[in-house]
Every structure is written in structure tokens, then in C-alpha cells.
Design an enzyme around this catalytic site. Structure first.
Site, PDB file in Angstrom:
ATOM      1  N   TRP B  62      23.676   0.356  -2.124  1.00  0.00           N
ATOM      2  CA  TRP B  62      22.040   0.161  -2.316  1.00  0.00           C
ATOM      3  C   TRP B  62      21.592   0.746  -3.440  1.00  0.00           C
ATOM      4  CZ3 TRP B  62      19.117   3.051   2.267  1.00  0.00           C
ATOM      5  CH2 TRP B  62      19.722   4.480   2.420  1.00  0.00           C
ATOM      6  N   ASN B  63      20.586   0.292  -4.227  1.00  0.00           N
ATOM      7  CA  ASN B  63      20.120   0.998  -5.161  1.00  0.00           C
ATOM      8  C   ASN B  63      18.520   1.454  -5.005  1.00  0.00           C
ATOM      9  OD1 ASN B  63      22.009  -0.034  -7.126  1.00  0.00           O
ATOM     10  ND2 ASN B  63      21.532  -1.943  -6.276  1.00  0.00           N
ATOM     11  N   HIS B  70       3.658  -4.432 -13.530  1.00  0.00           N
ATOM     12  CA  HIS B  70       3.534  -5.582 -14.331  1.00  0.00           C
ATOM     13  C   HIS B  70       4.827  -5.750 -15.027  1.00  0.00           C
ATOM     14  CE1 HIS B  70      -0.745  -6.035 -13.923  1.00  0.00           C
ATOM     15  NE2 HIS B  70      -0.527  -4.830 -13.612  1.00  0.00           N
ATOM     16  N   HIS B  74       5.445 -11.404 -12.917  1.00  0.00           N
ATOM     17  CA  HIS B  74       4.434 -10.544 -12.171  1.00  0.00           C
ATOM     18  C   HIS B  74       3.122 -11.331 -12.087  1.00  0.00           C
ATOM     19  CE1 HIS B  74       3.628  -9.244 -16.258  1.00  0.00           C
ATOM     20  NE2 HIS B  74       2.416  -8.896 -15.648  1.00  0.00           N
ATOM     21  N   ASP B  76      -1.051 -10.848 -11.672  1.00  0.00           N
ATOM     22  CA  ASP B  76      -2.334 -10.028 -11.888  1.00  0.00           C
ATOM     23  C   ASP B  76      -3.294 -10.342 -11.219  1.00  0.00           C
ATOM     24  OD1 ASP B  76      -2.036  -9.917 -15.826  1.00  0.00           O
ATOM     25  OD2 ASP B  76      -0.618  -9.030 -14.536  1.00  0.00           O
ATOM     26  N   HIS B  80      -6.993  -5.646 -12.080  1.00  0.00           N
ATOM     27  CA  HIS B  80      -6.338  -5.188 -13.283  1.00  0.00           C
ATOM     28  C   HIS B  80      -7.067  -5.081 -14.549  1.00  0.00           C
ATOM     29  CE1 HIS B  80      -3.130  -4.607 -16.011  1.00  0.00           C
ATOM     30  NE2 HIS B  80      -2.886  -6.140 -16.594  1.00  0.00           N
ATOM     31  N   HIS B 208      -7.392 -12.451 -19.691  1.00  0.00           N
ATOM     32  CA  HIS B 208      -7.502 -11.503 -18.843  1.00  0.00           C
ATOM     33  C   HIS B 208      -8.958 -11.305 -18.355  1.00  0.00           C
ATOM     34  CE1 HIS B 208      -3.370 -10.366 -20.102  1.00  0.00           C
ATOM     35  NE2 HIS B 208      -3.372  -9.729 -18.693  1.00  0.00           N
TER      36      HIS B 208
END
Lengths: 388, 261, 413
Positions: B62-63, B70, B74, B76, B80, B208
Site C-alpha cells: 500500500w501507498n 486540483h 478534477h 471544481d 473554488h 471560473h
């Protein structure tokens, strides 16, 4: 102030435990053999030994104190003398004064070391603080490298040649041929010496002692005690001792004997010509040559000439290292410092292990050692005579 | 009206409904948005191995991962942007979850972008698209297909002395999408929904500004838009439920009916 | 006469690699006064404050007057080589495989007699100049060099054993994006490195100097992002066995303190680039460097850290940066002990403000990237361990040695 004479005190019971190249036994074992031999030969009991001096590089972590319990001794006088090649004569001096003062009656002086396969390397790397900080990291050549520098400088300064050192080594090897436990068993030729493997220029294989395991011992007591035990003994005519002489000499060309040698001869009421043989401390032939000069046998710088003009075998004009010295017999650690004194006692009581020096009545024994940084710090000497 | 969800599930299982992955793999090499050095930066994607069947953990691998809201492909949320900061239910954890499933139109300007990285989407271009494919239905995602995701990372980021040169919408068309077409949100293949040189528009970063100002959403770093029909795909885009999150990396899936495209 | 070093041939992949050994490094505490001087390239011995006697070997009481006031002072290095020997036989495993090894006795002009390693051009009876060097055990030793520089002097095998000379070695510059990284690449190329690997992260982000970097001779650009464990591991797996010197040029410099900062994102980046970046490099390259510490002419030899001198004393104007640098310094000290068994030196090069953009508003004196790069190369050529570059770094070193508390106050003003 006039130094007190050693009248009434003698050395007796020269004991050698035959050397072995490598030993899995401890130093305590070797020292114990020597002590056992002393008691057996003198038909003493352990409790008769009321003084004990010991010298050993490999007895750690024990010192003399631990050995009293190890061996069952209860001495009223005890000394641990870690002075390498100077240990024997220093032990003789200490023990003699203790006996004279009545602080001890029968002092056993013992030196011995074991030699494991890694003993030598381990000893070199922890020999002294200055060696650790300022010598061992520089090629780790050990005493061989340090004395190579001294030898080179001596050769440059006084014109000594390898052939001169060869003569010392060859004569000693001849003297050793009759010693059963000598590490080196064959005659040495000039050819062999000159073509031997280089160790640290200009020192080659036969300039170096062979380290081994072994032990040497003797007893110091009053003359009447030795007589009552039926032990042949040896008189002490004079002794000297000095440490860190000449600190301002850039390199070592003389030992501390030069400072005190007059006192040695005058106290003994003898001159260099009066001794019948000489035992020098021979860790390297150059040091033996320096001792010829510093002990008064020739002026400083004329050691090479002295060697060229004398024969050094037991039947020669200047019998020297009469059992072959460490260079032929081997260096059993601190016992190497006792080798010359013990052999001198044998010659002076006519009980040699090998060949007898004719008319052996008086001799000089010299000690040297403890290369703390770049020179041997300790030097000492004793003039001994056959008991009357 | 009864809806047969089992039939939907069977259709997905047997391929009558195809599921297309519009998501870039989260990896260390994928470019992120680069802001002026004095400002706070988006964390790149990083992985630290915790164990891999070794002395740190004998039977498992596992990590631990680190990334920004973002990073990579992804979503928004309206919160944001400053223009959406006071709207109700404007964060990823408060958006009505039904809004994470919506139809999409795909406007293809890949040929124009191949010729000009500074291609700006305009109202006339969209009207021409509508003439061929019909009006954009309300509450549809508008996805801008530029084929930008097919480039090398260097050409994808397209950074020059004066910043990024990547295609995006003009202010007027974004305003029009929101006011005239009631779009659900705007999605791009590029880093950011805005035109690369969008800082020079008025208002700056209009995708945006207008979208989030009206409570609409953004999707970026999409891929495989060339596999979607101009109309008819349904997008599933559900961001992580981060407390007051401004967005999150997510798996964007497109459902396409078997025969289309 | 020193034979010039020959470029080593390619390593035979079927031959066993010679493992590193080292000479005995045990020294008394007082003798480590020499180690402190050697680390900085100074020549210093004890001088008695009460009678002015110069003393060697180091000790705890003056042999002239028994005073205990015996500080180390920088002294003149000249002397005469009065005797030499060549050790051919030794029980010590390190020296045993390096014989013949010349040592000699030098009479220093300032007084004492010193047993020293000899450079091949030091002649018995001739004049020499002494240097304190760190040998492979990282303890100080004295080396006698010829009084005047001779041809190919640095190629003497004994001397090369005490240094980290880049000549014919392969270097990794971890970040070529900055002006420091680029200056470093040029300096190592000029110093005779046979390959200069230059790491670049985020290749999709262009930067100035990129074209000039590619034009430097023997530069090979490699992908490397010190914030990405996989990137660092991959580079080490592919090229670790042919990298002999690592120079960590990855930087993150921002003005600003601790209390008056808003948020932690800059601090996280700082820690990730500088501290964790160092740890990634250490874990990825440390073991292979250590393994190859005795691997021929181009053995692995050094890991170089470029550290703000404010790692030693925080400068509040750059307070968060200083703290991160301090963490890197401590990590470097740990690495030094861990890489020592391989005879690989960890070299810390301290600098004050640089002539680079993030120190733009700081007044001079500042250190140019070229000056820093040249100082790094020189440090490796001389085998130094702690290097202070530029006037500010040297100033801080001196103030720290005398009164750290006063310096703490001065840094805050």
C-alpha cells in the site's frame, strides 16, 4: 650525592620457557610456567615469594595485582613494569633496592607474552596515545617503519651501510646455532641478508625480530639467601636508567645512556675494556650499533667502524648477544627485554644454554624500548659480575 | 414512472451501454497548474510506498499519497472561486449528489486547435455547432474537445515566456452558456477550464468566474473526449466528500449507448 | 615525478568489486583538534599560551612548562623532510593492499617533528609544505607535499586517496534548472569530470539556460525530481553504479519567518524539496556510493550538500528556510557517519546570500553561482569536509565560534 652500591644483593635463577612461534595459550599461562620453573628449581614454596615484578604486553585486562590472585601469591612488594625492552633492568633496579631495604626477601621478576595470530596487529594499533594519534595511521608499518626512519637517518648521518648491520645479524645468528629454542635455526649469509625481502626501506627481513610466545624470569635476593638455597648468583656492580632523554633531537641518534654512562662505569669501578661480553637490546641492528657508541665502546658516529674492526661471535674480539639476541632467538613480547639479562646470568654462572664465552667474569647488559611516538623512550644498562 | 434499474445494470454489464473512462492516471509526471512563484501552488501528485510484501508489511502493498484538490483530472465546486463563495451548497461535501450525474454535449474544435493553440471558443462557433447537432439542453455538461490530451506533456502544458498557450472559452460565450443555455458545468482536456491566457480577459478567468458565480461546476484534464458522441453521453462525476472542499480529483465516467459514435 | 592519471577503462562487469577498507580512525579527543582543521583545509597545531611552544603530537600538558592552555592555532606549513621510508609490509588490511606506502619525518620550521604521509614529489632532504587531510577514516593526517606545486600533483595516488577529485569521475548535479545548477555543471565539466549528469524535474516547464546547459561538454540530462521517491529511486537504479559524486543543487528559497507566515504550504514545499529530497537521495544513492568507495580511479567519493550558513544560526528574515536548512545539516551529519565505512565523504558547503532571484533584495556581499560552483570543485579537489563560501558565511563562522548567543541577537536585527 653518591649512589648507594648494590653490595649484598644478587640476581640468580635464570629461567627461560622455550619459545613457540604461535600459541593459543594466554600470557597468564606463559608467566605461570616461568614462575613454576623458578619455584621448582629453587625448591621454594609459593609463599616464599614475597616480591613479584611482572612485564607483559598481552596479559591484559590483568595487571600484576590480578596475577597475585591468579597464581596464589601474597607478596608484600609488587610492581608492574610495562617498559618493553627496558623492563628487565628496571625490574632488577627496583627489586634490588627493595631487598636492600628489607621490603622483600625473594623477588621473582617475570616477563612473558603469548603470540596469537592477531596479537601483533592488535598490539600495534593500541600501543600508546601518540602512536594511535600520530604514527599508526601513517602506513601502519609499526615499529618496523619507525625504526626504518631512524636507520635511514643514522645511515645518512654516519655513513653506516647495510653490510655493517649485516655483520651484527650474522654474528648473532652464529651465536644462536646452539640454542635449541631459537626461532632462527640456520646460519645467515651476507647474500641472504642483502637480498632479503624489504619490509620498510631500508629495513629488510633479517633486520627484524620474529615475534613469538615465551617467558623469561630471574630472582633477586640477598647474597646469603642465594647461598642458602644453593643457587649460583651474579653480583650487580652498577645500573642506570633514563626515559625521554634528548627530546630536542629531531630524530633519534642516541639513547639516554649517553647522559648517564659515566656514572655506570664509575659506580662499577670498571671501564668498557674490562667487560668480557655485551648484551645489547637488539630490536634492530641500528640500535645495537647506537648502544656500542652510547655505552662507551666507541665515539658517537663511529659505530660502523667499530663493527667493521671487531668480531662479534662468542669466540671473537667483542662477544655480543651471546645467545643470538632477539634477532635470532625471537622476541617473546616483553620477555625480549629479559633475554639479554637472563643470558648474561647464565654466562656469568657458567651454565649457558648454548656456547660459553671464555673468561666470562664481567659483562654489560643494556635495555631499550617503548617507541611511544618516533623514538625509543626508555634506556637502561647494568654492569654485572660473576659472584666471588 | 417506473424505471428499470436492473435493465440499466444489465445493459452496462453486456456492453449495450459502454462505459468510457475520461480520466487521466494520477501520476507524478502529469503536469499541474503553475501559478506565479510568490503565490501558493497546487501540490503535485506524489506516492510514498508504505510497504510492498516486505519487512515493512509482509503480506501487503500500500501507498500513502499526497495531492491537491486540483491535481490531475478534477472537479471544481462553486466555492473554488470568489464569485461563488457565498452560494448555498457550494462545496463538494454539500452539493446535491444528484448533480454528480448529468448529460453532456461535446463541442469538437480539435481541428481549429491543432492550427492555433490560442483558439478561443466564441458564441458563433457554438451556434454553428447547434445548427448541426441541435440546441444544448438545460443542465448539460459542455465538454470542449480539443484533443489536447493527446499531446506530449510539454506541448500539453504549452508554457512560454508569457504563460500558458492553451485553448479555452471567451468571456462572452461562458456568460451565454450560463444565462442562455443553463449549462450544468464546463469541462476541458486542458489544465484549467479557462483559456491559457485567460488572465488577460475581462473578467479574468471567465470560465471560473461565471460558472462558479452561478453555482455551476468545472471538470478539467479530461481525456478520451474523441470517443464521445456530440450529444447523448451521460457523465458520472462524483468528487470526494472533502469537508468544505473546493474540488477533488475524481474518476469521470461517460455512459454511451451502444450504437452511438 | 607524478605520472598523469589515465582515464580509467570501462569496468569489467564480471569482476568482483574491491570493497572499501579504512585505516584506523581512533584519535584522542585532543588530536581531533587536527580533524577540525583538516575539515576546513587549515593547518593548525597546538601552541602553548604561556610559553609559545608549538606542540606535536597533540597532548594535554605543555612539554616545556606543563601549562594546560594549549589552543590550536593556524601556523606556517613549511619544513624539511629529514628521513623517509617506504612501508612494504603491514598487518593493517587497508595499507596492506596499498603498499608500497611512503612516510617520512618532517622537521617543521615552527618547531616540532612530524611523521607524515609523503607526496610522490616530496624528496628526502628537501623542503616540503604540510597539509592536514582527512584520510579514509575521516580522521586528520599530515601530508607532506613538495614546497612548490609540481606537474600532475593532484594525480599522486596517495594524495588522491585523501581527496575527492572530480577528474575522471562521474558527477550527478541533482537540479539543473537553477543558475547554481548550471554553474555547477560547467564547473565540473571544466574540472575534468568524465560525465556530468544533470537532473531535471518537470520537463514540461521551460526555463532559461536550458539551451546553454545542453551545450556544456559531457553533460547528460536525466529526469530527476527530488520530491518524487520513484523518480529518485529509478535514477539510482539505472545510473547509480556509475555516479561517483552527488551534488545536491535542489533548492527552495523563500523569504519569510515562522510566526508571520500564513499557512504551511511553503514550509511543506521547503521540507519536501530540501529535507525529504535529501533523504530520498541518501536512501537511493547512499548504499551504492558506499559500496563503490574503493572501486578504482573513479571510485565513489563524495556527497555534496549546499547549505545555507543559516543552518548554523537562524536568520529570521529567512526563518523558515533557515530551519529547513538546519534539518538538512543534521541529516548530513548522520549521513557522514553512515557513509564513512565506504570512505565516501559528506561535504557540507555553506553559503550566505546568493546572487540569485530569491535573495534579490538582500544587500551585498553575495555569492555568485559561479563562485559557489568553483568553491565546491575546490573543496573536492582538496578533500575538505566543511566549507564556508563568501564573506557572509565566513563572518558567521567566526562569530559562531566566539559567541553564538550574540550572533543569535545579531541575526534578528
Amino acid at each position: 650525592m653518591q649512589r648507594k652500591s648494590y653490595e649484598g644483593v644478587v640476581a640468580c635463577l635464570p629461567v627461560t620457557i622455550p619459545y613457540r612461534r604461535y600459541s593459543t595459550n594466554s600470557a597468564q599461562w606463559w608467566l605461570g610456567r616461568a614462575l613454576h620453573e623458578l619455584i621448582k628449581r629453587a625448591r621454594l614454596r609459593l609463599k616464599d615469594i614475597d616480591g613479584f615484578a611482572v612485564s607483559s604486553f598481552t596479559v591484559g585486562p590483568d595487571t600484576a595485582v590480578g596475577l597475585t590472585q591468579h597464581f596464589g601469591l601474597s607478596p608484600r612488594w609488587l610492581d608492574h613494569i610495562p617498559f618493553g625492552g627496558a623492563s628487565a633492568i628496571v625490574a632488577l633496579r627496583r627489586a634490588a633496592r627493595a631487598v636492600q631495604a628489607g621490603d622483600a626477601d625473594i623477588v621473582a621478576c617475570v616477563a612473558g607474552d603469548t603470540n596469537h595470530v592477531d596479537s601483533f596487529r592488535k598490539m600495534l594499533s593500541t600501543f600508546s596515545r601518540f602512536a594511535q594519534d600520530a604514527v599508526y595511521p601513517y602506513g601502519s608499518g609499526g615499529a618496523n617503519a619507525s625504526f626504518a626512519l631512524i636507520t635511514k637517518h643514522y645511515m645518512n648521518s654516519y655513513g653506516a651501510k647495510r653490510e655493517d648491520f649485516a655483520k651484527i645479524c650474522i654474528a648473532q645468528r652464529d651465536n644462536a646455532l646452539s640454542i635449541p629454542h631459537a626461532m632462527m635455526k640456520k646460519k645467515l649469509t651476507l647474500d641472504e641478508y642483502m637480498s632479503a625481502r624489504p619490509i620498510a626501506d631500508p629495513i629488510h627481513l633479517f633486520d627484524c625480530v620474529m615475534t613469538c610466545a615465551g617467558a623469561e624470569a630471574f630472582v633477586v635476593c640477598r647474597e646469603d639467601v642465594a647461598k642458602s638455597l644453593n643457587l649460583p648468583s651474579v653480583r650487580i656492580l652498577s645500573t642506570i636508567e633514563r626515559h625521554n632523554a634528548f627530546p630536542n633531537d629531531p630524530m633519534q641518534i642516541r639513547g639516554g645512556w649517553e647522559l648517564d654512562i659515566g656514572e655506570l662505569w664509575s659506580m662499577a669501578a670498571l671501564t668498557p675494556r674490562d667487560v668480557d661480553f655485551v648484551q645489547t637490546y637488539d630490536d634492530y641492528p641500528v640500535i645495537s650499533m647506537m648502544q656500542f657508541e652510547d655505552l662507551g665502546f666507541c665515539p658517537k658516529g663511529e659505530g660502523p667502524d667499530f663493527v667493521r674492526s671487531h668480531t662479534l661471535t662468542n669466540d671473537g674480539t667483542f662477544p655480543h648477544n651471546t645467545s643470538g639476541g632477539q634477532l635470532s632467538v625471537g622476541q617473546a613480547g616483553a620477555a625480549g627485554g629479559f633475554l639479554g639479562l637472563v643470558e648474561a646470568m647464565r654466562q656469568l654462572t657458567s651454565q649457558p644454554l648454548g656456547s660459553q664465552v671464555p673468561n666470562a667474569n664481567a659483562c654489560l647488559v643494556s635495555g631499550f624500548g617503548m617507541i611511544n611516538y618516533d623514538r625509543g623512550l626508555s634506556s637502561c644498562a647494568a654492569v654485572l659480575a660473576r659472584a666471588a | 414512472m417506473t424505471v428499470d434499474l436492473m435493465a440499466f445494470a444489465r445493459a452496462v454489464a453486456n456492453g449495450d451501454i459502454r462505459v468510457i473512462d475520461l480520466t487521466q492516471t494520477l501520476s507524478q509526471e502529469f503536469p499541474t497548474i503553475v501559478l506565479p512563484p510568490e503565490l501558493g501552488q497546487c501540490a503535485p501528485f506524489r506516492m510514498e510506498e508504505v510497504s510492498r510484501y516486505d519487512e515493512r508489511g509482509p503480506a501487503w502493498y500500500w501507498n500513502n499519497i499526497s495531492l491537491g484538490e486540483h491535481t490531475g483530472t478534477h472537479f471544481d465546486a462553486p466555492i473554488h472561486w470568489i464569485s461563488g463563495k457565498d452560494l448555498p451548497n457550494n462545496a463538494v461535501d454539500t452539493i446535491n449528489v444528484a448533480q454528480f450525474i448529468a448529460p453532456a454535449v461535446v463541442i469538437d474544435c480539435s481541428r481549429e486547435c491543432a492550427a492555433d493553440p490560442d483558439f478561443a471558443l466564441t458564441i458563433p462557433f457554438v451556434e454553428q455547432w447547434e445548427a448541426r447537432h441541435g440546441k444544448i439542453e438545460p443542465r448539460s455538461w459542455v465538454l470542449l474537445r480539443t484533443d489536447w490530451s493527446k499531446q506530449t506533456y510539454t506541448d500539453y502544458a504549452a508554457l512560454r515566456d508569457d504563460g500558458a498557450h492553451t485553448p479555452g472559452p471567451e468571456p462572452a460565450v461562458v456568460k451565454w452558456f450560463v444565462e442562455q443555455r443553463d449549462v450544468h458545468g464546463f469541462g476541458t482536456e486542458t489544465i484549467g477550464t479557462d483559456f491559457g491566457q485567460g488572465q488577460h480577459f475581462n473578467p479574468p478567468y471567465p470560465a471560473h468566474f461565471y460558472m462558479h458565480g452561478k453555482g455551476r461546476f468545472g471538470l478539467q484534464c479530461l481525456t478520451n473526449l474523441h470517443l464521445l458522441p456530440p450529444k447523448g453521453a451521460v457523465i458520472i462525476a462524483a468528487p470526494l466528500k472533502i469537508k468544505q472542499g473546493s474540488g477533488s480529483p475524481l474518476r469521470v465516467l461517460a455512459l454511451v449507448a451502444g450504437g452511438d459514435v | 615525478m607524478i605520472e598523469p592519471l589515465v582515464r580509467p577503462r570501462r569496468k569489467n562487469p564480471l569482476k568482483r568489486t574491491r570493497l572499501p577498507l579504512r585505516p584506523q580512525g581512533v584519535r584522542s579527543r585532543t588530536a581531533h583538534g587536527l580533524t577540525a582543521a583538516a575539515a576546513e583545509g587549515r593547518f593548525a597545531l597546538q601552541v602553548c599560551l604561556d610559553c609559545n611552544t608549538v606542540i606535536y603530537p597533540p597532548r594535554d600538558a605543555c612539554p616545556s612548562c606543563l601549562s594546560a592552555r594549549l589552543p590550536f592555532r593556524d601556523l606556517a606549513r613549511g619544513g624539511t623532510l629529514i628521513a623517509e621510508t617506504t612501508v612494504r609490509t603491514t598487518t593493517d588490511p587497508y595499507f596492506r593492499e596499498r603498499t608500497p606506502w611512503r612516510v617520512g619525518t618532517v622537521k617543521l620550521d615552527v618547531g616540532p617533528v612530524v611523521v607524515a604521509h609523503l607526496h610522490g614529489d616530496a624528496v628526502e632532504g628537501g623542503r616540503v609544505r604540510l597539509e592536514l587531510k582527512l584520510d579514509k577514516s575521516d580522521s586528520a593526517v599530515v601530508m607532506a607535499l613538495p614546497e612548490k606545486d609540481t606537474e600532475n600533483m593532484a594525480d599522486d595516488p596517495h594524495l588522491r586517496e585523501m581527496t575527492c577529485d572530480p577528474k575522471f569521475r562521474r558527477v550527478l548535479i541533482t537540479d539543473g534548472r537553477t543558475s547554481v545548477g548550471q554553474a555547477m555543471a560547467k564547473a565540473f565539466s571544466d574540472a575534468g569530470a568524465s560525465i556530468v549528469f544533470v537532473g531535471l524535474a518537470d520537463p514540461w516547464k521551460p526555463f532559461s539556460g536550458m539551451d546553454d546547459l545542453r551545450k556544456i561538454e559531457r553533460v547528460e540530462i536525466v529526469p530527476l525530481d527530488v520530491t518524487d521517491s520513484e523518480s529518485v529511486t529509478e535514477l539510482a537504479e539505472q545510473n547509480g553504479a556509475r555516479i561517483d559524486i552527488v551534488v545536491n543543487t535542489a533548492e527552495h528559497i523563500r523569504a519569510g519567518g515562522i510566526v508571520d507566515r500564513h499557512g504551511l504550504t511553503i514550509a511543506r514545499e521547503e521540507i519536501d524539496v530540501r529535507y525529504l529530497g535529501l533523504l530520498r537521495l541518501a536512501q537511493a544513492f547512499g548504499p551504492i556510493l558506499r559500496f563503490r568507495g574503493a572501486d578504482g580511479v573513479n571510485s565513489a567519493t563524495a556527497f555534496v550538500n549546499l547549505l545555507s550558513v543559516h543552518a548554523l544560526m537562524n536568520w529570521p528574515a529567512y526563518g523558515s528556510y533557515s530551519a529547513t536548512e538546519a534539518a538538512c545539516l543534521s541529516a548530513a551529519q548522520c549521513m557522514r557517519a553512515e557513509l564513512r565505512p565506504g570512505g565516501v565523504k559528506v561535504v557540507n558547503v555553506f553559503f550566505g546570500p546568493l546572487e540569485t532571484e530569491w535573495f534579490q533584495t538582500v544587500p551585498p556581499p553575495k555569492v555568485t553561482p559561479a563562485a559557489l560552483a568553483n568553491a565546491v570543485v575546490r573543496a573536492l579537489q582538496h578533500g575538505l569536509e566543511d566549507v564556508f563560501v563568501g564573506d557572509v558565511a565566513e563572518d558567521i563562522r567566526q562569530r559562531l565560534a566566539v559567541n553564538p548567543k550574540a550572533l543569535e541577537r545579531e541575526m534578528a536585527n
